[in-house]
Design an enzyme around this catalytic site. Structure first.
Site, PDB file in Angstrom:
ATOM      1  N   LYS A   1      -3.669 -11.368  -7.012  1.00 17.35           N
ATOM      2  CA  LYS A   1      -4.946 -11.536  -6.315  1.00 17.35           C
ATOM      3  C   LYS A   1      -6.054 -10.713  -6.992  1.00 17.35           C
ATOM      4  CE  LYS A   1      -5.823  -8.988  -2.572  1.00 17.35           C
ATOM      5  NZ  LYS A   1      -5.993  -8.431  -1.220  1.00 17.35           N
TER       6      LYS A   1
ATOM      7  N   LYS B   1     -10.230  -5.265  -5.417  1.00 12.83           N
ATOM      8  CA  LYS B   1     -11.173  -4.163  -5.656  1.00 12.83           C
ATOM      9  C   LYS B   1     -10.507  -3.030  -6.410  1.00 12.83           C
ATOM     10  CE  LYS B   1     -12.174  -4.438  -0.989  1.00 12.83           C
ATOM     11  NZ  LYS B   1     -12.700  -4.091   0.318  1.00 12.83           N
TER      12      LYS B   1
ATOM     13  N   LYS C   1       0.835  -1.213   0.000  1.00 21.32           N
ATOM     14  CA  LYS C   1       0.000   0.000   0.000  1.00 21.32           C
ATOM     15  C   LYS C   1       0.860   1.249   0.000  1.00 21.32           C
ATOM     16  CE  LYS C   1      -4.436  -1.617   1.403  1.00 21.32           C
ATOM     17  NZ  LYS C   1      -5.588  -1.525   2.291  1.00 21.32           N
TER      18      LYS C   1
HETATM   19  P1  TYM Z   1     -10.563  -6.618   2.894  1.00 18.17           P
HETATM   20  O1  TYM Z   1     -11.664  -5.641   3.066  1.00 18.17           O
HETATM   21  O2  TYM Z   1      -9.467  -6.282   1.962  1.00 18.17           O
HETATM   22  O3  TYM Z   1     -11.135  -8.006   2.467  1.00 18.17           O
HETATM   23  C1  TYM Z   1     -12.225  -8.601   3.157  1.00 18.17           C
HETATM   24  C2  TYM Z   1     -12.064 -10.114   3.180  1.00 18.17           C
HETATM   25  O4  TYM Z   1     -11.999 -10.624   1.850  1.00 18.17           O
HETATM   26  C3  TYM Z   1     -10.858 -11.452   1.702  1.00 18.17           C
HETATM   27  N1  TYM Z   1     -10.355 -11.339   0.316  1.00 18.17           N
HETATM   28  C4  TYM Z   1     -10.130 -12.366  -0.497  1.00 18.17           C
HETATM   29  N2  TYM Z   1     -10.279 -13.687  -0.332  1.00 18.17           N
HETATM   30  C5  TYM Z   1      -9.984 -14.497  -1.375  1.00 18.17           C
HETATM   31  N3  TYM Z   1      -9.533 -14.050  -2.574  1.00 18.17           N
HETATM   32  C6  TYM Z   1      -9.363 -12.727  -2.792  1.00 18.17           C
HETATM   33  N4  TYM Z   1      -8.933 -12.303  -3.989  1.00 18.17           N
HETATM   34  C7  TYM Z   1      -9.659 -11.814  -1.729  1.00 18.17           C
HETATM   35  N5  TYM Z   1      -9.625 -10.464  -1.600  1.00 18.17           N
HETATM   36  C8  TYM Z   1     -10.040 -10.189  -0.338  1.00 18.17           C
HETATM   37  C9  TYM Z   1      -9.854 -10.914   2.729  1.00 18.17           C
HETATM   38  O5  TYM Z   1      -8.907 -11.896   3.087  1.00 18.17           O
HETATM   39  C10 TYM Z   1     -10.766 -10.561   3.881  1.00 18.17           C
HETATM   40  O6  TYM Z   1     -11.051 -11.688   4.683  1.00 18.17           O
HETATM   41  N6  TYM Z   1      -7.848  -5.812   6.998  1.00 18.17           N
HETATM   42  C11 TYM Z   1      -9.009  -6.494   6.483  1.00 18.17           C
HETATM   43  C12 TYM Z   1     -10.286  -6.133   7.178  1.00 18.17           C
HETATM   44  C13 TYM Z   1     -10.269  -6.304   8.654  1.00 18.17           C
HETATM   45  C14 TYM Z   1     -10.402  -7.516   9.364  1.00 18.17           C
HETATM   46  C15 TYM Z   1     -10.335  -7.160  10.738  1.00 18.17           C
HETATM   47  C16 TYM Z   1     -10.568  -8.844   8.979  1.00 18.17           C
HETATM   48  C17 TYM Z   1     -10.133  -5.300   9.553  1.00 18.17           C
HETATM   49  N7  TYM Z   1     -10.183  -5.829  10.817  1.00 18.17           N
HETATM   50  C18 TYM Z   1     -10.416  -8.128  11.725  1.00 18.17           C
HETATM   51  C19 TYM Z   1     -10.665  -9.815   9.973  1.00 18.17           C
HETATM   52  C20 TYM Z   1     -10.589  -9.449  11.328  1.00 18.17           C
HETATM   53  C21 TYM Z   1      -9.163  -6.130   5.016  1.00 18.17           C
HETATM   54  O7  TYM Z   1      -8.702  -5.112   4.569  1.00 18.17           O
HETATM   55  O8  TYM Z   1      -9.941  -6.990   4.330  1.00 18.17           O
END
Ligand code: TYM
Length: 334
Positions: free
Chosen positions: A197, A200, A115
């Site tokens: 990956k 978004k 990032k």
């Molecule tokens: P975020 O918002 O980027 O993604 C949300 C969830 O989606 C999963 N994910 C994927 N899984 C499989 N293939 C992909 N291409 C893919 N892209 C995203 C992510 O692994 C995630 O589970 N930091 C975290 C959000 C967060 C969080 C937490 C998660 C904040 N606090 C506490 C768990 C527990 C994030 O940015 O996820």
């Protein structure tokens, strides 16, 4: 444990359009395992401001995401669905945990490096301490289980380290959480570059399936998906494009890669891509319909937001008071 059940926490950011990766890697699993736990599912809006957001657009996206959690099948009576920013305990615990996290640990986080490279003009302190806020999210509810995709595993490991460090000084304050990875779909790759990956923030709209994409766009994107010239459907690392399509198919249908390969091995890539596209359309259609219906019901969503924020605050405060006492903050006079 809460009411005899293990506790589950997870969250998702309300930035950009959610992709099929978010759904198959996270949301779908959340729904599947929700009944086995006492659950907290947060729209982690505080995480999102590490990158600049347009206020009106951001507020809308956060509400859409909360609505989507319900549309995906999470009953807000049983699952605590709430905005992170409505529970001040997240920020308060994050501060405490900041004092138990080392710069060296944060420097190693690959997501920070990625990032920082992407937003070189705005490498703010929040971006750096982001994993500490994430640890606070999880530890605030004494979560036993955290369902995530593979990309969040490093953050989860750090959360466990911080919790263990804290516990080793003050006794058993925090539950040490375990990650939960789904059987398939934990890492869905880009349709245009299967070494990356699905994300978004990908600039190429053909690389990602967005959850609100219409059926024609979904089919078109699958037809264009990058594969290889082997002309043979196999589940192996040497054919990452085909492997990704098989993963998507398996995550949607619950089939194993072996079963999926048997089904398609005698056909061509064209038919296979179309079948995967149609499967995805059939998985997303009910989600989209439910989402449209719920979006019209403002009062209902408002009520969910209010009730669940109260509930989350109640449990968050319990942990926070315990932490404050342990570290020696003065007692409150009632
Ligand atoms: P975020 O918002 O980027 O993604 C949300 C969830 O989606 C999963 N994910 C994927 N899984 C499989 N293939 C992909 N291409 C893919 N892209 C995203 C992510 O692994 C995630 O589970 N930091 C975290 C959000 C967060 C969080 C937490 C998660 C904040 N606090 C506490 C768990 C527990 C994030 O940015 O996820």
């Amino acid at each position: 444990m809460l009411n005899g059940e293990k506790i589950l926490f997870s969250g998702m950011q309300a930035t950009g359009n959610l992709t099929l990766g978010n759904y198959l890697g996270a949301l779908k699993n959340w729904v599947q395992i929700a009944d086995e736990y006492t659950t907290f599912y947060s729209v982690v809006d505080m995480h999102s401001i590490t990158v600049r957001q347009d206020p009106a657009e951001f507020r809308k996206r956060a509400r859409n995401l909360l609505t989507l959690y319900i549309a995906a099948g999470l009953d807000p009576e049983k699952n605590c669905i709430y905005y992170q920013s409505h529970v001040s305990g997240h920020a308060e615990l994050a501060w405490v945990l900041n004092c138990f996290t080392y710069m060296g640990e944060l420097n190693r986080m690959t997501q920070f490096k990625d990032k920082a490279a992407k937003h070189a003009d705005n490498i703010n302190a929040g971006l750096f301490t982001y994993p500490v806020l994430m640890a606070a999210d999880i530890l605030l509810y004494q979560a036993d289980v955290v369902p995530v995709g593979i990309d969040q595993m490093q953050h989860l490991e750090l959360c466990r380290d911080i919790a263990q460090r804290f516990n080793s000084i003050y006794g058993d304050v925090f539950t040490i959480p375990e990650a939960y990875l789904g059987k398939s779909g934990a890492k869905i790759m880009s349709l245009q570059d299967p070494s990356k990956k699905m994300s978004k923030s990908d600039e190429n709209v053909n690389a990602s399936i967005y959850l609100m994409d219409d059926p024609d766009s979904i089919i078109r994107k699958f037809k264009r998906a990058v594969t290889d010239s082997e002309a043979h459907i196999c589940y192996r690392d040497e054919q990452p494009g085909i492997k990704n399509l098989l993963d998507i198919y398996c995550a949607c249908t619950g089939k194993t890669p072996d079963e999926a390969v048997k089904e398609f091995e005698n056909g061509g890539y064209g038919d296979f891509k179309l079948a995967v596209g149609e499967t995805v359309v059939s998985v997303l259609r009910p989600l989209q319909e439910k989402y449209q219906e719920l979006s019209k019901n403002k009062d209902y969503i408002d009520q969910v937001i209010k009730n669940n924020a109260e509930k989350a605050n109640y449990y968050a405060t319990k942990t926070l008071r315990k932490v404050h006492k342990k570290i020696g903050f003065p007692e409150r006079i009632r």
